[in-house]
Design a protein around this motif. Structure first.
Motif, PDB file in Angstrom:
ATOM      1  N   LEU A   1       0.826  -1.205   0.000  1.00 58.23           N
ATOM      2  CA  LEU A   1       0.000   0.000   0.000  1.00 58.23           C
ATOM      3  C   LEU A   1       0.863   1.258   0.000  1.00 58.23           C
ATOM      4  N   LEU A   2       1.844   1.310   0.893  1.00 57.61           N
ATOM      5  CA  LEU A   2       2.714   2.479   1.009  1.00 57.61           C
ATOM      6  C   LEU A   2       3.467   2.748  -0.298  1.00 57.61           C
ATOM      7  N   ALA A   3       4.069   1.695  -0.854  1.00 54.47           N
ATOM      8  CA  ALA A   3       4.876   1.869  -2.064  1.00 54.47           C
ATOM      9  C   ALA A   3       4.015   2.188  -3.290  1.00 54.47           C
ATOM     10  N   SER A   4       2.796   1.654  -3.330  1.00 45.38           N
ATOM     11  CA  SER A   4       1.889   1.962  -4.448  1.00 45.38           C
ATOM     12  C   SER A   4       1.571   3.447  -4.482  1.00 45.38           C
ATOM     13  N   LEU A   5       1.298   4.008  -3.324  1.00 43.28           N
ATOM     14  CA  LEU A   5       1.005   5.445  -3.243  1.00 43.28           C
ATOM     15  C   LEU A   5       2.247   6.261  -3.581  1.00 43.28           C
ATOM     16  N   GLY A   6       3.427   5.770  -3.173  1.00 43.00           N
ATOM     17  CA  GLY A   6       4.670   6.473  -3.472  1.00 43.00           C
ATOM     18  C   GLY A   6       4.940   6.558  -4.965  1.00 43.00           C
ATOM     19  N   THR A   7       4.723   5.442  -5.698  1.00 45.51           N
ATOM     20  CA  THR A   7       4.938   5.468  -7.147  1.00 45.51           C
ATOM     21  C   THR A   7       3.899   6.330  -7.852  1.00 45.51           C
ATOM     22  N   THR A   8       2.682   6.352  -7.307  1.00 42.84           N
ATOM     23  CA  THR A   8       1.607   7.150  -7.918  1.00 42.84           C
ATOM     24  C   THR A   8       1.954   8.635  -7.926  1.00 42.84           C
ATOM     25  N   PHE A   9       2.524   9.124  -6.828  1.00 44.87           N
ATOM     26  CA  PHE A   9       2.772  10.563  -6.690  1.00 44.87           C
ATOM     27  C   PHE A   9       4.235  10.951  -6.914  1.00 44.87           C
ATOM     28  N   ALA A  10       5.062  10.019  -7.434  1.00 44.56           N
ATOM     29  CA  ALA A  10       6.484  10.315  -7.654  1.00 44.56           C
ATOM     30  C   ALA A  10       6.655  11.493  -8.615  1.00 44.56           C
ATOM     31  N   PRO A  11       7.416  12.541  -8.208  1.00 45.58           N
ATOM     32  CA  PRO A  11       7.572  13.726  -9.062  1.00 45.58           C
ATOM     33  C   PRO A  11       8.681  13.591 -10.108  1.00 45.58           C
ATOM     34  N   ASN A  12       9.599  12.621  -9.930  1.00 47.38           N
ATOM     35  CA  ASN A  12      10.718  12.488 -10.870  1.00 47.38           C
ATOM     36  C   ASN A  12      11.204  11.034 -10.888  1.00 47.38           C
ATOM     37  N   VAL A  13      12.178  10.757 -11.751  1.00 53.19           N
ATOM     38  CA  VAL A  13      12.677   9.391 -11.920  1.00 53.19           C
ATOM     39  C   VAL A  13      13.297   8.860 -10.627  1.00 53.19           C
ATOM     40  N   SER A  14      14.058   9.702  -9.928  1.00 50.23           N
ATOM     41  CA  SER A  14      14.746   9.245  -8.711  1.00 50.23           C
ATOM     42  C   SER A  14      13.761   8.747  -7.661  1.00 50.23           C
TER      43      SER A  14
END
Length: 477
Positions: free
Chosen positions: A96-109
């Motif tokens: 759950l945590l990582a899914s939300l992180g990839t959804t809102f990632a602002p850049n490649v890093s």
């Protein structure tokens, strides 16, 4: 109502079904998270989004796979210490945590960091769920229950392809449509957590930790009473044998018979990946674009890959209880290697032709039919079966670690190979690897069908003891 049903108000067969469905939500997440990138990449590549190059494209894709390698390795050991159920619950939160992180990632890093964390959860689920199901299942149903996880994996990939196509076609002008694709996988993460709350711990793990009454209680929930007691006695005897040994560690595999088991587990895991299956599962849209389809057409056509995977796994689940593991795997590898050879040939012969994209699509469908019906189910089943109880979590974790490392290498290098040497040469490389895989299975993989987990362990032990006896007799002569 029978006496047995009065003694056990929860029908044990229904409860086994509940356990299987609940645990395999981990497989669904595995499938969705690995499949969703297939349709998300064309939109992430855009200059106004993440502006991916072939190298950063490979990095975004493969960062999950590198995380999965370490997740499989760490979770196997942690599950031996803290329990299979508890680890799967923790993994659902990480999903759950990582899914939300990839959804809102602002850049490649940032995307790479959260894809790596997502990979930890995917890798953990890939080693934990089959091992957990193998320990919960009666031996005659073990093949069907463990391979149901494979069905959920390809089901998750099909869902990813369907949502990718729907969102990609209807929202093609919305640059950040890829964020919606990635967000959807938060939903099964919640379902995994909630459903695992009602699932008991593995009776084999409980017995290994000295919780014998609890182990017997769980067995009576998932077996008829007479069989529960018989199986408990077998587990208790195996635990007693293991208790005479030191705590499980990598050093245990120094014993020749255990080293052989580990090498077989690693070999079977690597063979699964050198087929090139995940070049199609991760980059299917790009492969179809390379062969001549437009982006929207490729997204829609790619659903065929997901659909045939699901149908093939259903057939494989039916077949795995009727056909021995070894010939089933050899047949599957022969089919995948032939399909890849044909893709390589036609990509060269029909280059630039209007028929090429349809030929490539037909051959990827053929490849996945063999892969998902034969190779995939047998791989996860054998890894879950061959290790002794005390080393099952660690052994499965090490094997799956190598599976994900090979997966990482392929995931990272495939877009680079595709852009530098082209479709035909890239698939010729996989053909050579496929032939090597067939040779390994033919020479080294044993047959495990029709045996309890304890029988399989005894087989490996006795095979080594017999080999030592024969050597001693030869020396005496």
């Amino acid at each position: 109502m029978s006496n047995q049903e009065r003694k056990n108000p929860r029908n044990y067969k229904s409860f086994l079904q509940l356990i299987m469905i609940s645990a395999t939500f981990g497989g669904l997440l595995f499938g969705y998270d690995t499949g969703v990138i297939n349709g998300a990449l064309p939109f992430m590549e855009r200059p106004d989004q993440l502006h991916l190059t072939p190298v950063t494209e490979g990095l975004v894709t493969s960062s999950l796979l590198l995380g999965a390698a370490f997740g499989a390795l760490a979770c196997g050991k942690l599950a031996d210490r803290y329990g299979r159920r508890k680890m799967i619950l923790n993994l659902s939160f990480l999903f759950l945590l990582a899914s939300l992180g990839t959804t809102f990632a602002p850049n490649v890093s940032i995307m790479v960091v959260f894809r790596f964390l997502l990979g930890l959860a995917v890798g953990g689920a890939s080693s934990m769920v089959p091992a957990f199901l193998a320990e919960m299942a009666p031996h005659e149903q073990r093949g069907r229950m463990v391979t149901m996880n494979e069905f959920m994996i390809v089901g998750g990939q099909l869902l990813a392809y369907v949502f990718n196509a729907i969102l990609g076609v209807t929202m093609a002008d919305t640059g950040h449509v890829w964020r919606y694709m990635l967000f959807i996988c938060a939903i099964p993460a919640l379902a995994l957590f909630v459903s695992m709350l009602v699932v008991p711990e593995s009776p084999r793990w409980l017995a290994a930790k000295g919780k014998k009454n609890e182990a017997l209680r769980v067995l009576k929930q998932i077996r008829d009473e007479k069989r529960a007691q018989t199986e408990f006695n077998e587990i208790e005897a195996a635990v007693q044998k293991d208790s005479e040994l030191e705590k499980a560690s990598i050093k245990d595999f120094a014993a020749p018979w255990l080293r052989r088991v580990l090498l077989i587990g690693i070999g079977v895991a690597m063979v699964n990946q050198i087929t090139g299956v995940n070049s199609i599962m991760y980059y299917g849209t790009q492969i179809l674009e390379e062969s001549g389809f437009g982006t929207k057409a490729a997204l829609i056509a790619n659903i065929a890959n997901g659909l045939v995977s699901v149908i093939a796994v259903v057939f494989g689940i039916w077949m795995v209880g009727k056909v021995n593991r070894r010939p089933m795997l050899i047949i599957g590898l022969s089919g995948t290697t032939t399909a890849l050879l044909l893709i390589a040939i036609f990509s060269k012969v029909l280059e630039g032709s209007a028929t090429l994209p349809y030929v490539v699509l037909s051959l990827t469908v053929l490849f996945l039919a063999f892969m998902q019906a034969c190779v995939g189910p047998v791989t996860w089943l054998v890894i879950a079966e061959i290790f002794p109880q005390r080393l099952r979590g660690l052994g499965a974790g090490i094997s799956v670690f190598f599976l994900w490392i090979v997966n990482f290498i392929i995931g990272f290098t495939f877009p680079i190979l595709l852009s530098s040497v082209g479709l035909s040469t890239t698939f010729f490389i996989f053909v050579v690897l496929g032939i090597l895989g067939i040779g390994f299975v033919y020479k080294w993989m044993p047959e495990t069908n029709g045996r309890t987990l304890e029988d399989i362990e005894e087989h490996f032990r006795s095979q080594y003891d017999q080999g030592n006896t024969n050597k001693s007799m030869m020396k005496a002569q």
